[in-house]
Design a protein around this motif. Sequence first.
Motif, short mmCIF file in Angstrom:
data_model
loop_
_atom_site.label_atom_id
_atom_site.label_comp_id
_atom_site.label_asym_id
_atom_site.label_seq_id
_atom_site.Cartn_x
_atom_site.Cartn_y
_atom_site.Cartn_z
N ASP A 194 31.90 -61.40 62.39
CA ASP A 194 30.49 -61.29 62.08
C ASP A 194 29.82 -60.26 63.01
O ASP A 194 30.18 -60.16 64.19
N GLY A 196 27.06 -60.19 64.52
CA GLY A 196 26.46 -60.76 65.73
C GLY A 196 27.45 -61.22 66.77
O GLY A 196 27.06 -61.55 67.90
N GLY A 279 25.82 -76.88 61.65
CA GLY A 279 25.42 -75.92 60.64
C GLY A 279 24.99 -76.57 59.34
O GLY A 279 24.35 -75.92 58.49
N ASP A 365 22.81 -70.79 56.76
CA ASP A 365 21.89 -70.19 57.71
C ASP A 365 22.66 -69.28 58.67
O ASP A 365 23.58 -69.73 59.36
N LYS A 366 22.30 -68.01 58.73
CA LYS A 366 23.05 -67.04 59.53
C LYS A 366 23.01 -67.38 61.01
O LYS A 366 24.01 -67.19 61.74
N ASP A 367 21.87 -67.84 61.50
CA ASP A 367 21.76 -68.17 62.92
C ASP A 367 22.64 -69.37 63.27
O ASP A 367 23.30 -69.38 64.32
N ARG A 368 22.64 -70.37 62.41
CA ARG A 368 23.49 -71.54 62.66
C ARG A 368 24.97 -71.16 62.60
O ARG A 368 25.78 -71.63 63.39
N LYS A 369 25.29 -70.31 61.65
CA LYS A 369 26.68 -69.86 61.52
C LYS A 369 27.12 -69.11 62.77
O LYS A 369 28.22 -69.35 63.30
N LEU A 370 26.27 -68.23 63.26
CA LEU A 370 26.59 -67.46 64.46
C LEU A 370 26.72 -68.37 65.67
O LEU A 370 27.63 -68.21 66.49
N ALA A 371 25.84 -69.36 65.77
CA ALA A 371 25.89 -70.30 66.89
C ALA A 371 27.18 -71.11 66.86
O ALA A 371 27.82 -71.34 67.89
N THR A 374 30.13 -68.82 67.81
CA THR A 374 30.11 -68.53 69.24
C THR A 374 30.61 -69.73 70.03
O THR A 374 31.40 -69.59 70.98
#
Length: 401
Positions: A194, A196, A279, A365-371, A374
């Motif tokens: 990804d 991010g 997520g 949700d892109k932010d949740r996926k990135l979190a 990570t």
Amino acid sequence: MSTATEHGYTPLTIDTAIQYAKGQSYFTQNEEVYGEEIGDGNLNLVFRLTGQDGQRLIIKQALPYAKVIGDSWPLTLDRARIESEVLTIYGTYVPELVPKVLHTDSVQALTVMEDLSHLQIARKALKKGDHFPVLGEAIGRYTAHTLFFTSDFGMNQQDKKQLQKRFCNPDLCKITEELFFTDPFYDVESNSIDEGLQAYVKEHIWNDQTLLFAVAKAKYQFLTKAEALLHGDLHTGSIFADETQTKVIDPEFAFFGPVGFDIGSFLGNLAIAHISQAGYATADDDRQTAKQSLQQQMMSVWKTFEDEYATLWQNHNVEPHASIPGWSEKHIEAIWKDAVRFAGCELIRRTIGLALVEDFESIADKDRKLAAKTAALRVGKHLLLSTNIHTSEAFVKAVVS
């Protein structure tokens, strides 16, 4: 690419799968049979056939290439034989935990087996927040029995050496060597990262020499430690389950390797399922119950394995040195250390490698996926580098923190 080989192999369609099943007398020639292709993997065709009386069966046929790449990545069809024979062998040790093999065909590289559609694929169900209270215990028992009885402790050493000849699996081992232990840890084209995550991966994965050293050691164990006949790809997508039943499928990656690999692969996927829960949380379901269940299963799989393996060691060991005080404890301790490292590799490769998992990829949700991704990378690193994860409780703490 040709649809048939000089050896008579031809990839099936739904219609030809039905014809094949009728030819083997699973259905009558005049019977109306409903067929559907259900395979979502990269290496095989899988068909479910249902007869007029409701009788169902599965036909799984190996493809001569990896679908995710195409015919530029050829694969041996012998893996179909390997899968069928492993299921048969495992069926002598844990018949309640593997599907029944009904028929094999080496020319067509296929296996006919019982249908498990009354159960759920564990990965998909865990993603929804479903609970499988006996999953960890079942896999602990599965790994203990299948791995002990195919090791030098559970079978005659010369018989084991003969068995190793039948399960030399270089094509699929190469996939694991590259996709599990090598490619995710370097900047190679096959990785899927990804946007991010790219800066984090470059700094904390690819350029961390301490991490790469730990991965190198784990890969060397995989390459050289031929302890027992492994499933070789034991993840939550290779397990059917419900509240009371568990069935392990797809051992086509089977070979003789380190006992800790199967355990670590499964633990890594339970950790992925746990990390991904955030997520999917909603105001009505914060997924805390699902997380608690997964934590329990992570502890249960190892505790069950440890207890069952120790009992098998005591009661069924064929190695004269097995009675030496402290040997079993030291051996089981080494298995656990291997399992923790392999779990770390699994977390990382399922996050940034070629074979990603829907646990993360289905998070909208892109932010949740990135979190979540990570967090998975951080946990994976911790499992590979920590020297203090001595218990399953410590493993869970590493995943949760």
